[in-house]
Motif scaffolding. Structure first.
Motif, PDB file in Angstrom:
ATOM      1  N   GLY A   6      -3.172  -1.607   7.607  1.00  0.00           N
ATOM      2  CA  GLY A   6      -4.134  -1.086   6.636  1.00  0.00           C
ATOM      3  C   GLY A   6      -5.527  -0.930   7.230  1.00  0.00           C
ATOM      4  O   GLY A   6      -6.467  -0.549   6.527  1.00  0.00           O
ATOM      5  N   ALA A  29       0.767   5.375   5.811  1.00  0.00           N
ATOM      6  CA  ALA A  29       2.144   4.897   5.614  1.00  0.00           C
ATOM      7  C   ALA A  29       2.197   4.048   4.348  1.00  0.00           C
ATOM      8  O   ALA A  29       1.173   3.640   3.814  1.00  0.00           O
ATOM      9  N   VAL A  49       7.178   6.023   6.434  1.00  0.00           N
ATOM     10  CA  VAL A  49       6.320   7.201   6.483  1.00  0.00           C
ATOM     11  C   VAL A  49       7.088   8.356   5.853  1.00  0.00           C
ATOM     12  O   VAL A  49       8.255   8.590   6.173  1.00  0.00           O
ATOM     13  N   THR A 108       1.942   5.779  15.977  1.00  0.00           N
ATOM     14  CA  THR A 108       1.691   7.164  15.583  1.00  0.00           C
ATOM     15  C   THR A 108       1.672   8.060  16.810  1.00  0.00           C
ATOM     16  O   THR A 108       1.498   7.597  17.931  1.00  0.00           O
ATOM     17  N   ILE A 166       0.854  -1.191   0.000  1.00  0.00           N
ATOM     18  CA  ILE A 166       0.000   0.000   0.000  1.00  0.00           C
ATOM     19  C   ILE A 166       0.883   1.231   0.000  1.00  0.00           C
ATOM     20  O   ILE A 166       2.021   1.188   0.462  1.00  0.00           O
ATOM     21  N   ARG A 193      -2.988  -1.284  20.215  1.00  0.00           N
ATOM     22  CA  ARG A 193      -1.858  -1.759  19.402  1.00  0.00           C
ATOM     23  C   ARG A 193      -0.960  -0.595  19.009  1.00  0.00           C
ATOM     24  O   ARG A 193       0.255  -0.659  19.095  1.00  0.00           O
ATOM     25  N   VAL A 245       3.689   0.518   2.833  1.00  0.00           N
ATOM     26  CA  VAL A 245       4.157  -0.777   3.345  1.00  0.00           C
ATOM     27  C   VAL A 245       4.749  -1.563   2.168  1.00  0.00           C
ATOM     28  O   VAL A 245       4.096  -1.737   1.143  1.00  0.00           O
ATOM     29  N   MET A 294      -6.624   1.265   9.365  1.00  0.00           N
ATOM     30  CA  MET A 294      -7.080   2.636   9.592  1.00  0.00           C
ATOM     31  C   MET A 294      -7.916   3.159   8.423  1.00  0.00           C
ATOM     32  O   MET A 294      -9.012   3.674   8.608  1.00  0.00           O
ATOM     33  N   SER A 295      -7.377   3.026   7.203  1.00  0.00           N
ATOM     34  CA  SER A 295      -8.112   3.529   6.044  1.00  0.00           C
ATOM     35  C   SER A 295      -9.397   2.743   5.850  1.00  0.00           C
ATOM     36  O   SER A 295     -10.437   3.299   5.512  1.00  0.00           O
TER      37      SER A 295
HETATM   38  P1  CMP Z   1      -3.399   2.676   7.078  1.00  0.00           P
HETATM   39  O1  CMP Z   1      -3.243   4.099   7.430  1.00  0.00           O
HETATM   40  O2  CMP Z   1      -4.692   2.187   6.579  1.00  0.00           O
HETATM   41  O3  CMP Z   1      -2.266   2.292   6.019  1.00  0.00           O
HETATM   42  C1  CMP Z   1      -0.934   2.231   6.445  1.00  0.00           C
HETATM   43  C2  CMP Z   1      -0.870   1.254   7.595  1.00  0.00           C
HETATM   44  O4  CMP Z   1       0.406   1.022   8.118  1.00  0.00           O
HETATM   45  C3  CMP Z   1      -1.657   1.835   8.745  1.00  0.00           C
HETATM   46  O5  CMP Z   1      -3.013   1.794   8.393  1.00  0.00           O
HETATM   47  C4  CMP Z   1      -1.205   0.950   9.874  1.00  0.00           C
HETATM   48  O6  CMP Z   1      -1.923  -0.234   9.891  1.00  0.00           O
HETATM   49  C5  CMP Z   1       0.222   0.596   9.479  1.00  0.00           C
HETATM   50  N1  CMP Z   1       1.278   1.263  10.263  1.00  0.00           N
HETATM   51  C6  CMP Z   1       2.253   0.591  10.864  1.00  0.00           C
HETATM   52  N2  CMP Z   1       3.112   1.471  11.423  1.00  0.00           N
HETATM   53  C7  CMP Z   1       2.669   2.713  11.184  1.00  0.00           C
HETATM   54  C8  CMP Z   1       3.131   4.016  11.516  1.00  0.00           C
HETATM   55  N3  CMP Z   1       4.238   4.207  12.228  1.00  0.00           N
HETATM   56  N4  CMP Z   1       2.444   5.055  11.082  1.00  0.00           N
HETATM   57  C9  CMP Z   1       1.322   4.865  10.365  1.00  0.00           C
HETATM   58  N5  CMP Z   1       0.855   3.655  10.007  1.00  0.00           N
HETATM   59  C10 CMP Z   1       1.511   2.576  10.427  1.00  0.00           C
END
Ligand code: CMP
Length: 524
Positions: A420, A432, A401, A478, A380, A471, A434, A422-423
């Motif tokens: 992933g 972020a 990031v 964040t 992503i 988590r 990945v 959050m979105s």
């Molecule tokens: P999402 O924002 O949907 O997509 C990026 C994902 O990376 C985020 O959800 C989290 O699940 C994961 N993630 C892991 N570490 C971080 C970080 N430090 N900052 C932001 N997202 C992170």
């Protein structure tokens, strides 16, 4: 009495003097060699020292013997030795001292060898003349000798002339990657071009020596000229039922940024043919490092395999397998259930769905899909919209990031972790990027499955937001908004609010009384 007469009853005063001068010169050169002339020069000077010593010894011998034939022989030997010593020293002075200073790159070996050969040839003619032998006579007196010599030297001369042609025409130079086509074709990096042959270093880590005469006749591909971007090709087949344009899109996006593949000229793909194996595709891309071509080609093939697999497409090959069983409804169901059980095991490894009843988790497992990623593929991208979340089953992924100071590595994800979410839950852009670090197997959960789940059980939104925030806090993923810093509960309520609004859930169904934050905004 003259001291020279006492020293040499047989020889003349000049002979004694010349012998002494030769001896002195040999001693001086030996001293130069010992006191640190460069190593390469040392080796070459040694021949001159030996020749001068022979010269001095021959003159010394003349003083000691009285027999006229022996004296004549020693005199001739001294002349020949001196002529050759002189020629070698002149060559060394011209090439190793004067020319070496004025040139940046060393002279090609073939030019050196030929110049040295010519100087020594002139020295031989001069010394033969000096001892009374006419070189022309030598050659013409024996016609047979000339024929034999001509035949014996035929190949050698052919190689020499071809070597000279290569030096003048410069179809390739030392350091270039070339391919010699022909019965025993070779691809290698040119290490040396000498008067007889050209030495190639191949990927097998061995040297292949190709006679210049053969090179002059063969077709040669130079991968480094006129520029070093060389095209590579890969062919594969898919089934006739697969739309070719879909294959184009999938494969092109899979191979861009593949290690070693140049961005420009851009990779391309064409539908190449239709045959008994299916639709044939021709993938073309450019590389500038022929020494890594096998590894680069392999990496591109890997990416094609992974990307087609993820899209649910298969390669097709001439296939003669006969499937002699007829799948029944029951066997189909059993196969489906086996897949669901497998995905249930993966979901049980993460605590996000702890609060769900087994039936709901099973429904999630039914809709989930397994996808594979090759190392260095991006799963992503930060800033993009996303309606999926992933559970890692195998492999390692890096979380990056983007900050004003460039990309920052924010940690690694491995089996039993998820990302992933959050979105998927809030509709906000990905926070972020990945990227797979090793071959990865991921379980993908779609937003629609969550929508159904939350519609049936809105109360679980609260537990999910608690798990996500817990988590994030434990992994320090964040930094929360300043006003929520340190207040885990407030962060949970805030996330619950965003989820509720995004999925259109009523406050009282999820157990909140009011909203805390404004609705999510679209950063684009
Ligand atoms: P999402 O924002 O949907 O997509 C990026 C994902 O990376 C985020 O959800 C989290 O699940 C994961 N993630 C892991 N570490 C971080 C970080 N430090 N900052 C932001 N997202 C992170």
């Amino acid at each position: 009495m003259d001291p020279f007469d006492a020293l040499s009853p047989q020889g003349t005063r000049e002979e004694v003097l010349l012998g002494l001068v030769g001896l002195l010169a040999a001693v001086l050169l030996a001293l130069v060699v010992r006191l640190g002339a460069p190593r390469s020069l040392n080796l070459r000077l040694r021949a001159a020292i030996v020749l001068i010593t022979v010269y001095a010894a021959a003159l010394g011998g003349r003083l000691a013997v009285a027999h006229p034939t022996a004296r004549t022989f020693l005199g001739d030997l001294a002349i020949v030795a001196m002529a050759f010593a002189f020629a070698r020293l002149a060559f060394q002075l011209a090439f190793d001292v004067l020319l070496a200073r004025s040139r940046r790159s060393p002279l090609p070996r073939i030019v050196r060898d030929l110049s040295q050969g010519s100087i020594l040839f002139v020295a031989a003619l001069a010394s033969l003349h000096a001892i009374g032998v006419e070189p022309g006579q030598l050659l013409t007196t024996s016609a047979l000798l000339s024929v034999v010599a001509g035949m014996a030297l035929q190949d050698t001369l052919g190689n020499l002339v071809a070597g000279l042609a290569i030096q003048t025409e410069l179809p390739f130079q030392v350091g270039d990657w070339i391919e010699v086509h022909g019965q025993s074709g070779h691809i290698g990096k040119v290490r040396e071009i000498n008067w007889r042959a050209t030495r190639l270093h191949t990927l097998d880590n061995v040297d292949v020596i190709v006679p210049n005469g053969l090179l002059a006749k063969a077709t040669i591909t130079n991968y480094d000229r006129p520029h070093c971007a060389a095209r590579r090709s890969i062919y594969f087949h898919t089934a006739y039922s697969t739309p070719p344009r879909r294959v184009h899109e999938i494969v092109l996006s899979a191979i861009e940024n593949a290690p070693g593949v140049l961005e420009t000229p851009r990779p391309s793909i064409v539908t190449f043919g239709f045959d008994e194996s299916g639709v044939q595709f021709w993938v073309r891309y450019f590389i500038d490092d022929m020494g890594r071509r096998d590894a680069i080609d392999g990496g591109v093939r890997d990416r094609i395999w992974y990307s087609l697999g993820r899209a649910g497409l298969a390669f097709s090959v001439p296939n003669r397998n006969l499937e002699l069983f007829e799948p029944t409804e029951i066997s189909r169901q059993l196969a489906l259930e086996r897949g669901v059980e497998d995905r249930l095991r993966a979901l049980a490894e993460i605590d996000l769905f702890d609060s769900l009843d087994p039936g709901s988790v099973r429904r999630l497992a039914r809709t989930a899909k397994t996808v594979l990623f090759a190392p260095s593929e991006t799963v992503i991208r930060q800033g993009e919209r996303g309606d999926t979340m992933f559970v890692v089953r195998q492999g390692e992924l890096a979380v990056r990031v983007a900050t004003p100071n460039g990309d920052v590595d924010r940690g690694r994800l491995g089996p039993g972790m998820f990302f992933g979410e959050m979105s998927l839950l809030t509709g906000e852009p990905r926070r972020a990027t990945v990227v797979a670090q090793s071959p990865c197997e991921l379980l993908v959960l779609e937003r629609d499955a969550f929508r159904d789940l939350l519609a049936a059980h809105p109360e679980i939104a609260r537990t999910i937001s608690e798990r996500v925030i817990q988590r994030e806090a434990s992994l320090q993923l964040t930094t929360p908004a300043p006003e929520l810093e340190g207040k885990v509960e407030a962060q949970e309520t805030d996330l619950l609010d965003r989820i509720r609004r995004f999925f259109g859930l009523r406050s009282r169904d999820v157990g909140v009384t009011g909203t805390r934050t404004p609705p999510p905004t679209d950063p684009s």
